[in-house]
Motif scaffolding. Structure first.
Motif, PDB file in Angstrom:
ATOM      1  N   THR A 175       1.989 -81.877   9.978  1.00 19.91           N
ATOM      2  CA  THR A 175       1.152 -80.901   9.270  1.00 19.91           C
ATOM      3  C   THR A 175       1.700 -80.597   7.874  1.00 19.91           C
ATOM      4  OG1 THR A 175       2.361 -79.130  10.411  1.00 19.91           O
ATOM      5  CG2 THR A 175       0.287 -79.848  11.378  1.00 19.91           C
ATOM      6  N   TRP A 176       3.015 -80.461   7.764  1.00 18.36           N
ATOM      7  CA  TRP A 176       3.596 -80.180   6.457  1.00 18.36           C
ATOM      8  C   TRP A 176       3.361 -81.342   5.497  1.00 18.36           C
ATOM      9  CZ3 TRP A 176       5.113 -76.780   3.111  1.00 18.36           C
ATOM     10  CH2 TRP A 176       5.861 -77.211   2.005  1.00 18.36           C
ATOM     11  N   CYS A 177       3.527 -82.556   5.983  1.00 12.16           N
ATOM     12  CA  CYS A 177       3.362 -83.727   5.107  1.00 12.16           C
ATOM     13  C   CYS A 177       1.917 -83.873   4.646  1.00 12.16           C
ATOM     14  CB  CYS A 177       3.823 -84.990   5.828  1.00 12.16           C
ATOM     15  SG  CYS A 177       5.621 -85.116   6.000  1.00 12.16           S
ATOM     16  N   MET A 178       0.967 -83.513   5.506  1.00  9.42           N
ATOM     17  CA  MET A 178      -0.433 -83.556   5.074  1.00  9.42           C
ATOM     18  C   MET A 178      -0.683 -82.556   3.953  1.00  9.42           C
ATOM     19  SD  MET A 178      -2.655 -84.123   8.533  1.00  9.42           S
ATOM     20  CE  MET A 178      -2.575 -85.672   9.441  1.00  9.42           C
ATOM     21  N   LEU A 179      -0.114 -81.371   4.075  1.00 11.83           N
ATOM     22  CA  LEU A 179      -0.251 -80.379   3.009  1.00 11.83           C
ATOM     23  C   LEU A 179       0.431 -80.857   1.733  1.00 11.83           C
ATOM     24  CD1 LEU A 179      -1.180 -77.574   2.088  1.00 11.83           C
ATOM     25  CD2 LEU A 179       0.977 -76.669   2.993  1.00 11.83           C
ATOM     26  N   GLN A 180       1.585 -81.483   1.873  1.00 10.39           N
ATOM     27  CA  GLN A 180       2.307 -81.972   0.707  1.00 10.39           C
ATOM     28  C   GLN A 180       1.522 -83.051  -0.023  1.00 10.39           C
ATOM     29  OE1 GLN A 180       6.505 -82.699   1.255  1.00 10.39           O
ATOM     30  NE2 GLN A 180       6.510 -84.401  -0.176  1.00 10.39           N
ATOM     31  N   VAL A 181       0.927 -83.983   0.730  1.00 14.43           N
ATOM     32  CA  VAL A 181       0.114 -85.028   0.109  1.00 14.43           C
ATOM     33  C   VAL A 181      -1.098 -84.423  -0.586  1.00 14.43           C
ATOM     34  CG1 VAL A 181      -1.352 -87.033   0.582  1.00 14.43           C
ATOM     35  CG2 VAL A 181       0.883 -86.840   1.677  1.00 14.43           C
ATOM     36  N   ALA A 182      -1.725 -83.436   0.058  1.00 16.36           N
ATOM     37  CA  ALA A 182      -2.894 -82.791  -0.533  1.00 16.36           C
ATOM     38  C   ALA A 182      -2.546 -82.096  -1.840  1.00 16.36           C
ATOM     39  CB  ALA A 182      -3.500 -81.804   0.461  1.00 16.36           C
ATOM     40  N   VAL A 206       6.546 -89.284  -0.556  1.00 11.20           N
ATOM     41  CA  VAL A 206       7.456 -88.707   0.445  1.00 11.20           C
ATOM     42  C   VAL A 206       6.648 -88.136   1.615  1.00 11.20           C
ATOM     43  CG1 VAL A 206       9.132 -86.881   0.883  1.00 11.20           C
ATOM     44  CG2 VAL A 206       9.295 -88.233  -1.205  1.00 11.20           C
ATOM     45  N   GLY A 207       5.562 -87.427   1.307  1.00 11.36           N
ATOM     46  CA  GLY A 207       4.717 -86.893   2.362  1.00 11.36           C
ATOM     47  C   GLY A 207       4.022 -87.974   3.163  1.00 11.36           C
ATOM     48  N   MET A 208       3.587 -89.029   2.498  1.00 15.29           N
ATOM     49  CA  MET A 208       2.923 -90.129   3.202  1.00 15.29           C
ATOM     50  C   MET A 208       3.836 -90.777   4.230  1.00 15.29           C
ATOM     51  SD  MET A 208       0.831 -92.031   0.194  1.00 15.29           S
ATOM     52  CE  MET A 208       0.851 -93.503   1.206  1.00 15.29           C
ATOM     53  N   ALA A 209       5.107 -90.925   3.874  1.00 11.88           N
ATOM     54  CA  ALA A 209       6.060 -91.518   4.820  1.00 11.88           C
ATOM     55  C   ALA A 209       6.122 -90.703   6.099  1.00 11.88           C
ATOM     56  CB  ALA A 209       7.442 -91.613   4.171  1.00 11.88           C
ATOM     57  N   GLY A 210       6.122 -89.383   5.973  1.00  9.11           N
ATOM     58  CA  GLY A 210       6.155 -88.528   7.160  1.00  9.11           C
ATOM     59  C   GLY A 210       4.896 -88.647   7.991  1.00  9.11           C
ATOM     60  N   ILE A 211       3.733 -88.766   7.347  1.00  9.30           N
ATOM     61  CA  ILE A 211       2.474 -88.903   8.092  1.00  9.30           C
ATOM     62  C   ILE A 211       2.447 -90.208   8.869  1.00  9.30           C
ATOM     63  CG2 ILE A 211      -0.028 -89.131   7.854  1.00  9.30           C
ATOM     64  CD1 ILE A 211       0.125 -87.327   5.420  1.00  9.30           C
ATOM     65  N   PRO A 266      -9.312 -84.581   0.860  1.00 13.64           N
ATOM     66  CA  PRO A 266      -9.503 -84.504   2.316  1.00 13.64           C
ATOM     67  C   PRO A 266      -8.254 -84.149   3.098  1.00 13.64           C
ATOM     68  CG  PRO A 266     -10.647 -86.420   1.443  1.00 13.64           C
ATOM     69  CD  PRO A 266      -9.825 -85.864   0.327  1.00 13.64           C
ATOM     70  N   PHE A 267      -7.069 -84.315   2.508  1.00 17.19           N
ATOM     71  CA  PHE A 267      -5.851 -83.991   3.240  1.00 17.19           C
ATOM     72  C   PHE A 267      -5.696 -82.491   3.468  1.00 17.19           C
ATOM     73  CE2 PHE A 267      -4.856 -88.334   2.200  1.00 17.19           C
ATOM     74  CZ  PHE A 267      -4.115 -88.762   3.284  1.00 17.19           C
ATOM     75  N   PHE A 268      -6.378 -81.664   2.674  1.00 21.64           N
ATOM     76  CA  PHE A 268      -6.397 -80.238   2.977  1.00 21.64           C
ATOM     77  C   PHE A 268      -7.105 -80.000   4.310  1.00 21.64           C
ATOM     78  CE2 PHE A 268      -5.915 -79.773  -1.711  1.00 21.64           C
ATOM     79  CZ  PHE A 268      -4.812 -78.937  -1.705  1.00 21.64           C
ATOM     80  N   ALA A 269      -8.226 -80.711   4.534  1.00 23.90           N
ATOM     81  CA  ALA A 269      -8.941 -80.591   5.810  1.00 23.90           C
ATOM     82  C   ALA A 269      -8.109 -81.165   6.951  1.00 23.90           C
ATOM     83  CB  ALA A 269     -10.290 -81.300   5.722  1.00 23.90           C
TER      84      ALA A 269
END
Length: 508
Positions: A175-182, A206-211, A266-269
């Motif tokens: 969830t954090w990585c999705m927010l970071q990418v957004a 960095v966020g994409m790697a976590g997702i 869309p990563f916010f959603a």
């Protein structure tokens, strides 16, 4: 591996698993768009120097056509098109003479594009190359942006792999990585300069790697063995769908800011939707959190319609069922067990070399075929383009199959307590390969055959490593502890001995 039995009681292949895959597919489709975005937003349009008489209407003679003004203002480049990086210091009126060759100009009569460039905006109305003039002497900055992005994925893979080991788990990281990418992706369109743009792309990577890591591990840890291949293949296919989606979006959106916003917003959603996902219960168990694990198991059982499991599943049942696993995991939580324990050391080091390769015979076969396709293209003459394309497409297809199989195979090789850490290590290895690849291609100027030979032989060697050092995991439950890995090896040895005895009895 007792957790597989507990998951079966809660419904290891039901409505919850379907909803989970649908939730994880959504960001997976846009992940390739983020990774391949700079193929379009950093496209280099045709360009030439800005010239006073040509581009300043007040200085242009009324009796000359734009073609004539271009001829006397901009020299021809190597491809007999207007030079992208030089202009004449003074108009070369003699070039209007039909008997004068346009290529007869000296470098002394020209100068760099001191007043900027004019770009062809027929294909892309705006790119970062035109935005910050990453052409001519600055064209190396475009490659720098791509390298910084890949470095972000490398750093993210290492960092999230270590942080998820004990502290964050799978869900919180996802969830954090999705927010970071957004946040990083949408902020990119407001970048005031190229340096800020690269910094935001780094954070997004960095966020994409976590997702990538968390979605794959969450999916595999909530799926029983018999459905694992289907689940992970579905997620793998979503990446291919994402590549096609990016092509369509880039065709429709020709401004880099519009395209960037479309693939980032869309990563916010996705961030909001991902909150319903439960944390991995097996990770919670091996981390010594049975109460939370029980809540997640009951949640899954309720969604799958297994009402009886909600009554039979208790903390006492979980503790008694996984007492040995929890004790073993507690004793082997160190990250250094990846290299200290023989079973893990061989698997991690082998996968380091075969990052994108999967299960045993299937992967080894397609790996060898991919290498042979690359080597075969060395022998095909350049004028036989159709045959060269056939080999290239066949090799690309093989690597696609290998990648999908790897998504299935990799989580099955390592215990729950070290699964995310290992994934981070292997993701970093893969990104290191992405950095080395362009460097190998640079050697083609000195040794033209070296890159294809290396690219062709490496997959074949990797297939031998798979067959020699990696076990078959098809149909086996996910290992929860290092002891489970040792038991797998013992069970495989007993099965092999039994097969030998059966064959000998049959022979006599």
């Amino acid at each position: 591996m007792v957790f597989a039995e507990l998951l079966d009681k809660a419904g290891g292949a039901g409505l919850f698993q379907v909803l989970q895959v649908l939730t994880l597919i959504l960001p997976s489709i846009l992940m390739p768009s983020q990774m391949l975005l700079e193929n379009f937003v950093a496209a280099t349009p045709d360009h030439r120097c800005w010239a006073h008489m040509l581009d300043n209407g007040s200085e242009a003679p009324a009796n000359l056509t734009p073609e004539a003004l271009l001829r006397v203002s901009i020299p021809l480049g190597p491809s007999h098109r207007p030079h992208p990086c030089r202009r004449f210091r003074q108009p070369q009126w003699q070039l209007l003479d039909s008997n004068t060759t346009a290529t007869n100009w000296s470098k002394a009569a020209t100068e760099p594009c001191v007043d900027g460039w004019v770009y062809d905006r027929s294909t892309f109305t705006s790119t970062i190359v035109a935005e910050w003039e990453l052409v001519c002497d600055n064209q190396g900055l475009k490659a720098l942006a791509q390298s910084i992005f890949m470095a972000g994925i490398l750093v993210g893979s290492m960092a999230w792999g270590l942080l998820s080991h004990r502290r964050f788990g799978r869900k919180l990281m996802l969830t954090w990585c999705m927010l970071q990418v957004a946040l990083a992706g949408t902020s990119t369109v407001s970048a005031p300069n190229f340096l800020v743009y690269c910094g935001l792309r780094f954070l997004s990577a960095v966020g994409m790697a976590g997702i990538i890591m968390a979605s794959a591990v969450l999916a595999v840890e909530w799926t029983v063995s018999r459905q694992r291949a289907v689940t992970m293949t579905t997620l793998g296919c979503s990446y291919s769908a994402g590549q096609m989606t990016l092509g369509g979006l880039a065709f429709a959106l020709r401004d880099w800011r519009d395209l960037q916003l479309t693939v980032s917003t869309p990563f916010f959603a996705f961030f909001l939707i991902s909150w319903w996902l439960p944390e991995s219960a097996c990770w919670l168990m091996v981390m010594g959190k049975p109460d939370q694990a029980l809540q997640e198991l009951k949640k899954v059982a309720r969604i799958n319609g297994h009402r009886e499991a909600e009554k039979t599943l208790t903390v006492e049942v979980l503790m008694s069922s996984m007492e040995e696993e929890m004790a073993s995991a507690k004793a082997h939580r160190s990250v250094f067990n990846l290299f200290r324990v023989p079973e893990l050391r061989w698997r991690a080091c082998s996968l380091f070399l075969v990052k994108f390769f999967g299960r045993r015979m299937t992967l080894a076969s397609f790996q060898t075929l991919a290498g042979l396709c690359i080597l075969a293209n060395m022998l095909v003459p350049q004028d036989m383009q159709t045959l060269r394309v056939v080999f290239a497409v066949l090799g690309k297809g093989c690597f696609g199959i290998i990648l999908n199989c790897m998504i299935i195979y990799k989580p099955e090789l390592f215990p729950t307590s070290l699964r995310m850490t290992t994934d981070g290590f292997l993701q970093s290895a893969g990104r290191l390969g992405a950095v080395i690849g362009p460097l190998i291609r640079m050697t083609c100027q000195a040794v033209p055959l070296l890159p294809p030979i290396l690219y062709g032989t490496a997959p074949i060697v990797a297939s031998l490593i798979i067959l020699l050092f990696l076990p078959e995991t098809q149909g086996l439950p996910l290992p929860d502890t290092i002891e489970d890995l040792k038991n797998q090896r013992s069970a495989a040895a007993r099965a092999n001995r039994q097969k030998v005895v059966i064959k000998e009895n049959t022979y006599f």
